[in-house]
Every structure is written in C-alpha cells, then in structure tokens.
Design an enzyme around this catalytic site. Structure first.
Site, PDB file in Angstrom:
ATOM      1  N   ASP A 178      40.938  71.953  43.214  1.00 26.70           N
ATOM      2  CA  ASP A 178      40.077  72.413  44.296  1.00 26.70           C
ATOM      3  C   ASP A 178      40.491  73.857  44.599  1.00 26.70           C
ATOM      4  O   ASP A 178      41.500  74.106  45.245  1.00 26.70           O
ATOM      5  CB  ASP A 178      40.256  71.505  45.518  1.00 26.70           C
ATOM      6  CG  ASP A 178      39.522  72.045  46.747  1.00 26.70           C
ATOM      7  OD1 ASP A 178      38.885  73.116  46.650  1.00 26.70           O
ATOM      8  OD2 ASP A 178      39.593  71.384  47.795  1.00 26.70           O
ATOM      9  N   CYS A 238      39.050  69.690  58.772  1.00 23.27           N
ATOM     10  CA  CYS A 238      38.625  68.779  57.696  1.00 23.27           C
ATOM     11  C   CYS A 238      39.800  68.302  56.856  1.00 23.27           C
ATOM     12  O   CYS A 238      39.689  68.189  55.632  1.00 23.27           O
ATOM     13  CB  CYS A 238      37.594  69.434  56.782  1.00 23.27           C
ATOM     14  SG  CYS A 238      36.060  69.831  57.601  1.00 23.27           S
ATOM     15  N   HIS A 241      41.592  68.568  51.538  1.00 25.27           N
ATOM     16  CA  HIS A 241      40.416  68.710  52.387  1.00 25.27           C
ATOM     17  C   HIS A 241      39.563  67.440  52.231  1.00 25.27           C
ATOM     18  O   HIS A 241      39.596  66.817  51.178  1.00 25.27           O
ATOM     19  CB  HIS A 241      39.650  69.936  51.884  1.00 25.27           C
ATOM     20  CG  HIS A 241      38.506  70.368  52.727  1.00 25.27           C
ATOM     21  ND1 HIS A 241      37.258  69.805  52.629  1.00 25.27           N
ATOM     22  CD2 HIS A 241      38.411  71.338  53.679  1.00 25.27           C
ATOM     23  CE1 HIS A 241      36.432  70.414  53.483  1.00 25.27           C
ATOM     24  NE2 HIS A 241      37.101  71.349  54.131  1.00 25.27           N
ATOM     25  N   GLN A 292      40.162  77.552  48.311  1.00 24.14           N
ATOM     26  CA  GLN A 292      40.974  78.532  49.035  1.00 24.14           C
ATOM     27  C   GLN A 292      41.754  79.468  48.105  1.00 24.14           C
ATOM     28  O   GLN A 292      42.279  80.479  48.559  1.00 24.14           O
ATOM     29  CB  GLN A 292      41.971  77.831  49.977  1.00 24.14           C
ATOM     30  CG  GLN A 292      41.328  77.067  51.119  1.00 24.14           C
ATOM     31  CD  GLN A 292      40.543  77.956  52.077  1.00 24.14           C
ATOM     32  OE1 GLN A 292      40.719  79.167  52.143  1.00 24.14           O
ATOM     33  NE2 GLN A 292      39.640  77.335  52.824  1.00 24.14           N
ATOM     34  N   LYS A 312      33.098  81.542  50.654  1.00 20.23           N
ATOM     35  CA  LYS A 312      34.462  81.848  51.088  1.00 20.23           C
ATOM     36  C   LYS A 312      35.014  83.079  50.374  1.00 20.23           C
ATOM     37  O   LYS A 312      36.187  83.419  50.485  1.00 20.23           O
ATOM     38  CB  LYS A 312      35.376  80.646  50.819  1.00 20.23           C
ATOM     39  CG  LYS A 312      35.078  79.440  51.704  1.00 20.23           C
ATOM     40  CD  LYS A 312      36.055  78.329  51.435  1.00 20.23           C
ATOM     41  CE  LYS A 312      35.583  76.984  51.970  1.00 20.23           C
ATOM     42  NZ  LYS A 312      35.751  76.852  53.413  1.00 20.23           N
TER      43      LYS A 312
HETATM   44  C1  LIG Z   1      40.588  73.438  50.388  1.00 16.02           C
HETATM   45  C2  LIG Z   1      39.109  73.285  50.577  1.00 16.02           C
HETATM   46  N1  LIG Z   1      38.428  72.508  49.750  1.00 16.02           N
HETATM   47  C3  LIG Z   1      37.099  72.342  49.859  1.00 16.02           C
HETATM   48  C4  LIG Z   1      36.383  72.952  50.848  1.00 16.02           C
HETATM   49  C5  LIG Z   1      34.913  72.694  50.941  1.00 16.02           C
HETATM   50  O1  LIG Z   1      34.155  73.821  50.811  1.00 16.02           O
HETATM   51  P1  LIG Z   1      32.590  73.758  51.056  1.00 16.02           P
HETATM   52  O2  LIG Z   1      32.415  73.297  52.467  1.00 16.02           O
HETATM   53  O3  LIG Z   1      32.113  75.139  50.854  1.00 16.02           O
HETATM   54  O4  LIG Z   1      32.043  72.791  50.097  1.00 16.02           O
HETATM   55  C6  LIG Z   1      37.048  73.763  51.752  1.00 16.02           C
HETATM   56  C7  LIG Z   1      36.296  74.423  52.846  1.00 16.02           C
HETATM   57  O5  LIG Z   1      36.611  74.397  54.002  1.00 16.02           O
HETATM   58  C8  LIG Z   1      38.451  73.944  51.612  1.00 16.02           C
HETATM   59  O6  LIG Z   1      39.136  74.711  52.463  1.00 16.02           O
END
Ligand SMILES: Cc1ncc(COP(=O)(O)O)c(C=O)c1O
Lengths: 142, 414
Positions: free
Chosen positions: B205, B371, B127, B208, B231
């Site tokens: 990370d 993203c 991401h 998810q 999430k």
């Molecule tokens: C794999 C992953 N990492 C990081 C994020 C970032 O999350 P946040 O926007 O809540 O910081 C997301 C959110 O879409 C994600 O799917």
C-alpha cells in the site's frame, strides 16, 4: 472563536462531569456514537410516573460532547418526559451557551440529546406513553 | 540538515489555495497532506484544457479530439510506469483511488487464489482500505487474516514478521509502505524478500510512500503496488494499481463492460489486452491526464528532494513539540525512519477540540482515528491529532502551528 467555546464552565463539565457513571436499576440504557469522530455517549434513565427520577451518562470524546452531556443531565433531572421529548437543538446549544457552533462541531454538542431521544423511544416501545404525549421517532437533529 | 534543498517560496506560488484566508484574515496553513494534497496550477490547467479543447471519449473514436485525448491519457500511464520504474505500461492499471486498487487485487487475484484455511498477513498499522477488503475476502472463502504486531514506537519486529510468513498456508502479504498515522517507513524490501523465499506475493500500500519518497518497484520487487493521485498533487478520482506482468497475465477481470473487451458475443467475451482488460467503462479521462501534470511537477523537483525537505520540516516540528508538557508523540523519533506525518496528543485536550482551536488560526490539521482503528486500539487511544507535511510547507508554518498549540494549552490551562 475558541475563547468563547472553551470557557471555564465547559472545561469544568468536561473535567468534572456531573451525573457520570452507571445506574444499576435503570429502566432504559442506550448508546450511540458519532462515527466520524468517535465521540461516544451512553445514557441510563430511571423513570417514575413518566418523570426522570434519575439519569446518568457515560462517554468519551471531546470537551463539547462530554460537557454537553453533563449539562443535559443537570437540565432534565426530575423533569417529565413529556417536556424532555420536545427539547430542540436550539435548547441544547443555549443550555451550553454555544449558539454559534459551526456545522463541524454541532454534532458533538447534540450527541447526548440524540441518545436521550433514542432512549425515550426505547422506553416507550413496549408501554403506552401518557395520552397527551406524541412521541416522534425522528431523532435527526442536524 | 541546513541545506536549502527546495525553493519553497517559488513552489508556493504555484498553489493558489495557499493564499486563501480562513476565519476572516488568517492565511491558510495546510497541514493535512496525508489526507489529500493541494494542487498546483499546471494540474488545474490540465483539467481545464481537456474540457475546453479536446474533451472526447478515448480508445474508440477515430476523429482528432479522441486521438488527442487517448494520447494524453496514455502519456500519463507512461509517466507513471517511469515514475515507479515498472517494466512496461501494461503493468499500470488506472482505478478510482488506492482503495479501489487494493479491492481490485482482492476481487480478482485473491478471489481466484486464496482458498479455505489459507492466510492473508497484514500488520497492525494498516489503513482500513488495506483491512476491510481482506475481511470481505477471507469471510467469503473461510480463509484467515493475521496481523503482525508493532512495538510502542511503531516499529515492526522483522523476526516476528518472518515467523508469520514462514507458517503454512500464507497466500498473500499486504503491508503499508508508510503509516498514515505514525509515519513509520516499513522495511518492505526485506519483507518482500522473505515472502518471495516462500513464493508468497506481496501487495504494497503505497498511498503514503509514493507521494513522498522515491519508490522503485523493480528495486523493492513488490508484486502489487497501490496508490492515489490526490495525495501527490493530482486530482481526486484517480488511483493506480501496479501489478507484475506475469501475475497480471493470470488475473481474471475485475469490472465487466465496455473498453475491457476484444469481442463480445451472446454468451462469452474475449477480453482486451493488458492493462485495458482491467479498466471497464469510460475512465476518469480529465483527471488521469491532469495526474500526468502532477507527475511532471514532482519529477521537476525530484523525489529525493521532496523526501529531504519533508525530513527537514518534520525534524523541526518534532524537536519543537518534543519537550512540551503533557505531549505524547506517536511513532519513531528518528526522521530517517519516518515520513512527514506527526501524530500526537497533548494533556487532556481532545484532538477535535485542538483542531477547532487550530482552525481559528487558519491551521488545518487532522483529528480522529485516521481510518486506522486497529492501530488506535493497539496504541490504546481513541483519537490523535495529526500534522502532515508536503513540498510547500515551511518552518514558519510549523511555528504558526506551535503558536496555536500554545494557545490551546493556555485555553485548557495545561
Ligand atoms: C496508508 C493509506 N492507505 C490507503 C489510503 C486510501 O487512499 P484513498 O482514500 O485515496 O483510496 C490512505 C488514505 O488515507 C492511506 O493513508
């Protein structure tokens, strides 16, 4: 509703875009995209005596953005830049027959007009526009 | 796969928004859970309750309201520590979201540890929030970024990964536990083991993974874990960074200000104890407290059950669209290796057009690059459509989604 949006004519322009491609002798070429959805449009203009002698576009994206670009090129081919500069959001939505497009998709429909307006600003950046023509540098359409 | 694992109709009653009508009379079918999930009543109530009954700033005042607020705020920290099986609450830092948690690692730990010509190793599925902070860092330090590739099904080649890790000067490995586009579950335990053999710390990370399956930081042995409350049934504005105690001890502060200090003098400051040293300024008290209610809710169901349910629904969805003309489904086809995220394209229907048609049916799906533009380039697509599931989604909702997909194919004559 989607039945109204995805009519035959929109799909036709999406799948068989008019005036699509490059223009080797273009006087001005300009590119922009919608950062949120990634739709992209390039417009190439050939100008003669302040009229659009030829126009081509390249791009990729949704049916609305691409059909809108294709239909825009047909609408303004041969027109004077002085009339083209006054095109509004409403003119475009009417041209593609989607006057009730919601806020989420209106950006798609208007991307090509935005690129066209940027192109005109670029074209006149180093020349004098015709005396009657007042060019606004405001390309915000939505 | 036929086990009735969750009482979904019971669960759905806790989510008032699921009764909402879209486009006049269509019941909402919410399939964008990878972006953010809906919130159950206990979470909504916890926010109200704080503001109505004990709103006050935490950690300093001695009156009763502040004591209650501090207690509730810290209770969430305890719940999280338990939820991911951390050794201690000292290892749990509250941030705004997963993105800020990753940035905390890059600005604090990496800034003091990564030097010129050293490397940070990522993968192609990351991401943007696990890419851009490392670009900022490596550009500042004259360090290097490397990406381990994936195959066409979205799997990592672990042998290739090993080669990257075993090269010289690797300072950090950062990898998403589950892809938000492909759903691929990464073999993080193996990756961490390989990296630790070379004494390289690993950031996971978990944005998810933590919401959708059991994640045990002691079992996988990660050094950093980042995730977001929103999430996983919690409110927006709260994220978590877990850091192993021995690493945290050596990390300089991230944001300077109140709450993160012991004593401040004109020219120097003694910082607060862990984890407060990393929480400068008044935090998002109400939402942290409400996140505690979300964790309780998930615990009551059980993360094993959450995962089972999602596998069941995902399997059903993939099987239903698998044979449609012109469909491309991205990511692993075996639900054992993927989460409840299904990305696809169908014919020449652009994902934005599909999302518009779906919306007419009350169905919320996501379209775009999610993203993850590096991954999009790898897959050689501009955009995909994505349906993603959670505990309240049903097979009937998948059927509604398939019907809308049929409608889109009819409109586009595919
Ligand atoms: C794999 C992953 N990492 C990081 C994020 C970032 O999350 P946040 O926007 O809540 O910081 C997301 C959110 O879409 C994600 O799917």
């Amino acid at each position: 509703m989607s039945d109204d949006i995805y009519r035959e004519i929109i799909l036709d322009h999406y799948r068989n875009p008019r005036n699509k491609g490059k223009l080797s002798n273009a006087d001005v070429s300009i590119h922009d995209n919608n950062p949120l959805c990634g739709d992209e449009i390039d417009i190439h203009l050939k100008v003669e005596e302040d009229k659009i002698k030829d126009i081509k576009f390249e791009g990729r994206g949704c049916a609305i953005s691409q059909a809108s670009a294709s239909m825009l090129t047909e609408m303004i081919m041969g027109k004077s830049l002085n009339t083209v500069k006054d095109l509004t959001k409403e003119d475009i939505l009417e041209n593609i027959g989607l006057i009730n497009l919601g806020p989420a998709r209106i950006k798609c429909a208007l991307l090509s007009l935005k690129v066209l307006k940027l192109g005109m600003i670029k074209y006149y950046a180093d020349k004098d526009p015709p005396s009657a023509m007042k060019l606004s540098d405001d390309t915000k359409l939505y | 796969m036929q086990k009735a694992t969750l009482n979904v109709s019971r669960i759905r009653q806790d989510f008032p928004i699921l009764k909402r009508k879209i486009k006049g009379n269509k019941t909402l079918v919410y399939l964008d859970n990878a972006a953010t999930t809906q919130k159950p009543i206990p979470v909504i109530n916890a926010i109200c309750n704080y503001y109505m009954n004990y709103n006050s700033n935490i950690h300093r005042a001695v009156y009763q309201l502040a004591e209650e607020a501090t207690l509730e705020y810290e209770k969430t920290r305890e719940k999280i520590a338990k939820f991911i099986n951390a050794h201690s609450t000292d290892e749990i830092i509250f941030t705004r979201n997963a993105t800020e948690a990753i940035n905390l690692v890059s600005y604090s730990w990496a800034r003091t540890n990564v030097e010129k010509d050293e490397k940070v190793v990522l993968t192609e599925i990351e991401h943007h929030s696990n890419i851009v902070p490392w670009q900022i860092l490596t550009q500042e330090k004259g360090a290097k970024l490397e990406y381990v590739g994936i195959d066409d099904k979205g799997y990592l080649n672990i042998e290739e990964y090993k080669k990257y890790i075993q090269r010289d000067k690797v300072k950090l490995v950062s990898v998403s536990h589950m892809s938000n586009v492909l759903g691929t579950i990464m073999p993080v335990k193996e990756i961490i083991k390989m990296a630790h053999q070379k004494s390289i710390p690993v950031l996971i990370d978990g944005a998810q993974s933590v919401p959708h399956m059991p994640v045990d930081v002691r079992d996988i042995d990660c050094d950093f874990l980042a995730f977001s409350a929103h999430k996983m049934l919690g409110p927006t504005g709260v994220g978590v960074l877990y850091v192993k105690r021995e690493i945290l001890n050596e990390m300089p502060p991230f944001i300077g200000g109140g709450d993160m200090i012991r004593e401040v003098h004109k020219y120097d400051t003694r910082y607060n104890d862990l984890p407060y040293k990393f929480e400068g300024g008044t935090p998002n008290i109400a939402d942290v407290i409400a996140f505690g209610a979300a964790i309780d809710y998930l615990n009551k169901i059980g993360m094993d059950k959450v995962r089972e349910h999602e596998m069941d629904v995902t399997n059903y969805a993939i099987n239903a669209i698998h044979d449609l003309k012109g469909i491309i489904i991205y990511g692993p086809s075996d639900v054992n290796n993927r989460g409840g995220v299904v990305s696809f394209n169908i014919g020449d229907i652009h994902p934005h057009d599909l999302a518009t048609i779906m919306n007419d049916h009350g169905i919320a799906i996501r379209s775009g690059h999610h993203c993850a533009q590096v991954l999009m380039e790898r897959l050689d697509v501009a955009a995909t459509s994505r349906a993603s599931f959670y505990i309240y989604n049903t097979k009937e909702e998948v059927d509604a989604f398939i019907n809308a997909l049929d409608e889109a194919r009819r409109l586009f004559r595919i």
